[in-house]
Motif scaffolding. Structure first.
Motif, short mmCIF file in Angstrom:
data_model
loop_
_atom_site.label_atom_id
_atom_site.label_comp_id
_atom_site.label_asym_id
_atom_site.label_seq_id
_atom_site.Cartn_x
_atom_site.Cartn_y
_atom_site.Cartn_z
N GLU A 60 5.32 10.68 -0.53
CA GLU A 60 6.21 11.53 -1.34
C GLU A 60 6.86 10.71 -2.45
O GLU A 60 6.96 11.17 -3.60
N GLN A 61 7.28 9.49 -2.14
CA GLN A 61 7.87 8.62 -3.16
C GLN A 61 6.85 8.33 -4.26
O GLN A 61 7.19 8.32 -5.45
N TYR A 62 5.61 8.09 -3.87
CA TYR A 62 4.57 7.82 -4.86
C TYR A 62 4.33 9.05 -5.75
O TYR A 62 4.23 8.92 -6.97
N HIS A 63 4.27 10.24 -5.14
CA HIS A 63 4.05 11.45 -5.93
C HIS A 63 5.22 11.71 -6.89
O HIS A 63 5.02 12.19 -8.01
N ASN A 64 6.43 11.37 -6.47
CA ASN A 64 7.61 11.62 -7.30
C ASN A 64 7.74 10.63 -8.45
O ASN A 64 8.30 10.95 -9.51
N VAL A 70 8.04 0.29 -3.49
CA VAL A 70 8.40 -1.08 -3.10
C VAL A 70 9.91 -1.17 -3.02
O VAL A 70 10.60 -0.93 -4.01
N ASP A 71 10.43 -1.52 -1.86
CA ASP A 71 11.87 -1.67 -1.68
C ASP A 71 12.16 -3.10 -1.25
O ASP A 71 11.89 -3.50 -0.12
N THR A 72 12.69 -3.89 -2.17
CA THR A 72 12.98 -5.29 -1.88
C THR A 72 14.48 -5.53 -1.71
O THR A 72 14.93 -6.67 -1.72
N SER A 73 15.25 -4.46 -1.54
CA SER A 73 16.71 -4.58 -1.52
C SER A 73 17.22 -5.45 -0.37
O SER A 73 18.27 -6.07 -0.49
N ASP A 194 5.14 -8.88 14.82
CA ASP A 194 4.70 -7.84 15.74
C ASP A 194 3.64 -6.92 15.16
O ASP A 194 2.73 -6.48 15.85
N HIS A 195 3.74 -6.59 13.87
CA HIS A 195 2.80 -5.64 13.27
C HIS A 195 2.75 -5.83 11.75
O HIS A 195 3.55 -6.57 11.18
N ILE A 196 1.81 -5.15 11.13
CA ILE A 196 1.60 -5.23 9.68
C ILE A 196 1.48 -3.82 9.12
O ILE A 196 0.77 -2.97 9.67
N VAL A 197 2.18 -3.55 8.02
CA VAL A 197 2.04 -2.30 7.29
C VAL A 197 1.60 -2.63 5.87
O VAL A 197 2.16 -3.51 5.22
N SER A 198 0.57 -1.96 5.40
CA SER A 198 0.09 -2.16 4.03
C SER A 198 0.00 -0.82 3.33
O SER A 198 -0.54 0.14 3.89
N ILE A 199 0.51 -0.76 2.11
CA ILE A 199 0.41 0.43 1.28
C ILE A 199 -0.36 0.05 0.02
O ILE A 199 -0.05 -0.97 -0.61
N PRO A 228 -5.76 6.90 -8.76
CA PRO A 228 -5.64 6.11 -7.53
C PRO A 228 -5.67 6.95 -6.26
O PRO A 228 -5.12 8.05 -6.20
N SER A 229 -6.33 6.41 -5.24
CA SER A 229 -6.20 6.92 -3.89
C SER A 229 -5.05 6.18 -3.21
O SER A 229 -4.89 4.98 -3.39
N PHE A 230 -4.26 6.91 -2.44
CA PHE A 230 -3.11 6.33 -1.74
C PHE A 230 -3.55 6.00 -0.32
O PHE A 230 -4.03 6.87 0.41
N ILE A 231 -3.39 4.74 0.09
CA ILE A 231 -3.91 4.27 1.37
C ILE A 231 -2.81 3.55 2.13
O ILE A 231 -2.19 2.62 1.61
N TYR A 232 -2.59 3.97 3.36
CA TYR A 232 -1.54 3.38 4.21
C TYR A 232 -2.20 2.85 5.48
O TYR A 232 -2.93 3.57 6.15
N THR A 233 -1.96 1.58 5.82
CA THR A 233 -2.53 1.01 7.03
C THR A 233 -1.42 0.46 7.92
O THR A 233 -0.43 -0.08 7.43
N TYR A 234 -1.63 0.62 9.20
CA TYR A 234 -0.70 0.08 10.20
C TYR A 234 -1.54 -0.67 11.24
O TYR A 234 -2.48 -0.11 11.81
N LYS A 235 -1.21 -1.94 11.46
CA LYS A 235 -1.98 -2.75 12.41
C LYS A 235 -1.04 -3.38 13.43
O LYS A 235 -0.05 -4.02 13.06
N LYS A 236 -1.37 -3.20 14.70
CA LYS A 236 -0.61 -3.82 15.78
C LYS A 236 -1.56 -4.10 16.93
O LYS A 236 -2.22 -3.20 17.45
N GLY A 237 -1.66 -5.37 17.32
CA GLY A 237 -2.54 -5.73 18.41
C GLY A 237 -3.98 -5.37 18.10
O GLY A 237 -4.52 -5.72 17.05
N ASN A 238 -4.61 -4.63 18.99
CA ASN A 238 -6.01 -4.24 18.83
C ASN A 238 -6.19 -2.90 18.13
O ASN A 238 -7.31 -2.40 18.05
#
Length: 319
Positions: A60-64, A70-73, A194-199, A228-238
Motif C-alpha cells: 500500500e505504501q508503494y502504491h501511494n 524504506v524506514d530508517t528512522s 532470527d529472520h530476513i525480510v526483503s522488499i 516494476p513488480s513488487f516482491i516481498y520475501t520472508y526467510k526464517k530457518g528452512n
C-alpha cells in the motif's frame, strides 16, 4: 489482452531465485484459478501471518508513493564504503558466481554446488547470453552498537541491520541483433539473527530489436516488464515465503512457500498460490526440478522430472 510477466528475485546474501512464467491479465487469472483480488493464502504459522500483514502494508505504501518503502528512522547510517556494502548485501557473491560459471565451463569438478547451479541456470537460457551486473549504489543502517560490530567483524549473521541497494543487469547475446535488455533491481533488506525480510522492485527495459524471433517479440510486446513488480520475501530457518504483485495483474497476489527438506542436497518442496487458491506443488534437488511437478486449476497438469529432465514415469517421485 493477455500479458506476460517474468519475475527475477534476489534476496539476502548470495541467494537468487528466478520466478518466470506466463501470467494473463487479472480477469483471465481469476477465471483460470478461481482466485480473487486482494486475497492471500491462510497459514498456520504466526510468523507467516505477520509477514502477510507487512506485505499488505508495504505494498500500500508503494502504491501511494510509487517509491520502495524504506524506514530508517530507528537506525543510524553505518560508515561503509560501496565495496563493503556490495559484499555484505551479497551482490559481490552473486555477480562473481555468474561471471565465473561463464568463464570456466570446463572446470565443473572444481566448482561448488552453488556455482554448478548457477551454470545450469545460465545454460537454460542459452549459451550465447552474456549478463553483466552494474552496481548503482547502496547504504547500510543499523544501531550504533551494531554498526560498530559490523565494522570490526562483518559477520552479518549476528547483528540486525537494514540495507538499501540498487543495481542493473544488462543482458546481451548473438540472438539479440546487438541490442540488449536492462533489468533494474531495487532492494531493501531487513536482516536480523532470527529472520530476513526483503522488499524489491524489478523492472526490465528491452531494445526494439532485442530478439529476432517473431513469437518471442510478440510476447514481449504484450508484456509490461518496464513497470516494476513488487516482491516481498520472508526467510526464517528452512522456510522461505515470497509474495508478489505484477503490474499486468494488479490486485492479484502470487505466493510461493519453499521448504528446505534437506540442506545438504538442497531438497526443496514448494507450494504455489494465486490469491488464496493453492494451484501447484514443485520439487527440486540440487537446484534442478526433481519428481512430480503439480499444477492445479482449470489448466492443471502433472509432469515428472529427473535431474531437471522431463521423463515419462508411472511412479514419479514425491517428497
Amino acid at each position: 489482452m493477455n500479458k506476460v510477466t517474468s519475475l527475477k528475485v534476489v534476496f539476502s546474501a548470495g541467494i537468487t531465485l528466478t520466478l518466470s512464467g506466463c501470467f494473463s491479465n487479472t480477469s483471465m487469472i481469476m477465471d483460470a484459478t478461481g482466485a480473487k483480488k486482494g486475497e492471500l493464502p491462510a497459514f498456520q504459522q504466526p510468523a507467516f501471518t505477520n509477514a502477510q500483514a507487512d506485505f499488505r502494508k508495504k505494498l500500500e505504501q508503494y502504491h501511494n508513493t510509487n517509491q520502495l518503502p524504506v524506514d530508517t528512522s530507528s537506525y543510524s547510517s553505518c560508515n561503509f564504503n560501496q565495496k563493503e556494502i556490495q559484499d555484505i548485501s551479497g551482490f559481490t557473491v552473486f555477480a562473481d558466481l555468474f561471471d565465473t560459471t561463464r568463464k570456466n565451463k570446463d572446470k565443473d569438478k572444481e566448482k561448488s554446488l552453488s556455482a554448478r547451479i548457477g551454470q545450469d541456470a545460465s545454460s537454460a537460457v542459452g549459451q550465447d547470453i552474456q549478463q553483466t551486473y552494474h552496481w548503482q549504489g547502496g547504504a547500510l543502517y543499523a544501531s550504533t552498537i551494531d554498526c560498530q560490530k559490523l565494522i570490526s567483524n562483518p559477520d552479518a549473521s549476528k547483528v540486525s541491520f537494514l540495507i538499501d541497494t540498487q543495481y542493473l543487469i544488462k543482458t546481451t547475446g548473438t540472438n539479440f541483433n546487438g541490442t540488449h535488455s536492462i533489468t533494474e533491481q531495487k532492494h531493501v533488506q531487513r536482516i536480523t539473527p532470527d529472520h530476513i525480510v526483503s522488499i524489491g522492485l524489478s523492472s526490465t527495459v528491452m531494445g526494439d530489436d532485442f530478439t529476432k524471433d517473431f513469437s518471442t517479440k510478440l510476447i514481449l510486446s504484450l508484456s509490461n516488464l518496464k513497470d516494476p513488480s513488487f516482491i516481498y520475501t520472508y526467510k526464517k530457518g528452512n522456510d522461505l515465503l515470497i509474495m508478489s504483485e505484477a503490474p499486468s495483474s494488479p490486485g492479484i497476489y502470487f505466493t510461493q512457500h519453499f521448504m528446505t527438506l534437506n540442506k545438504e542436497e538442497q531438497r526443496i518442496r514448494s507450494y504455489r498460490y494465486t490469491g488464496a487458491v493453492h494451484d501447484g506443488v514443485g520439487r527440486s534437488l540440487n537446484g534442478k526440478a526433481q519428481g512430480l511437478q503439480e499444477s492445479f486449476g482449470k489448466y492443471g497438469s502433472n509432469l515428472c522430472f529427473d535431474q531437471g529432465e522431463l521423463v515419462q514415469k508411472s511412479d514419479c517421485e514425491t517428497f
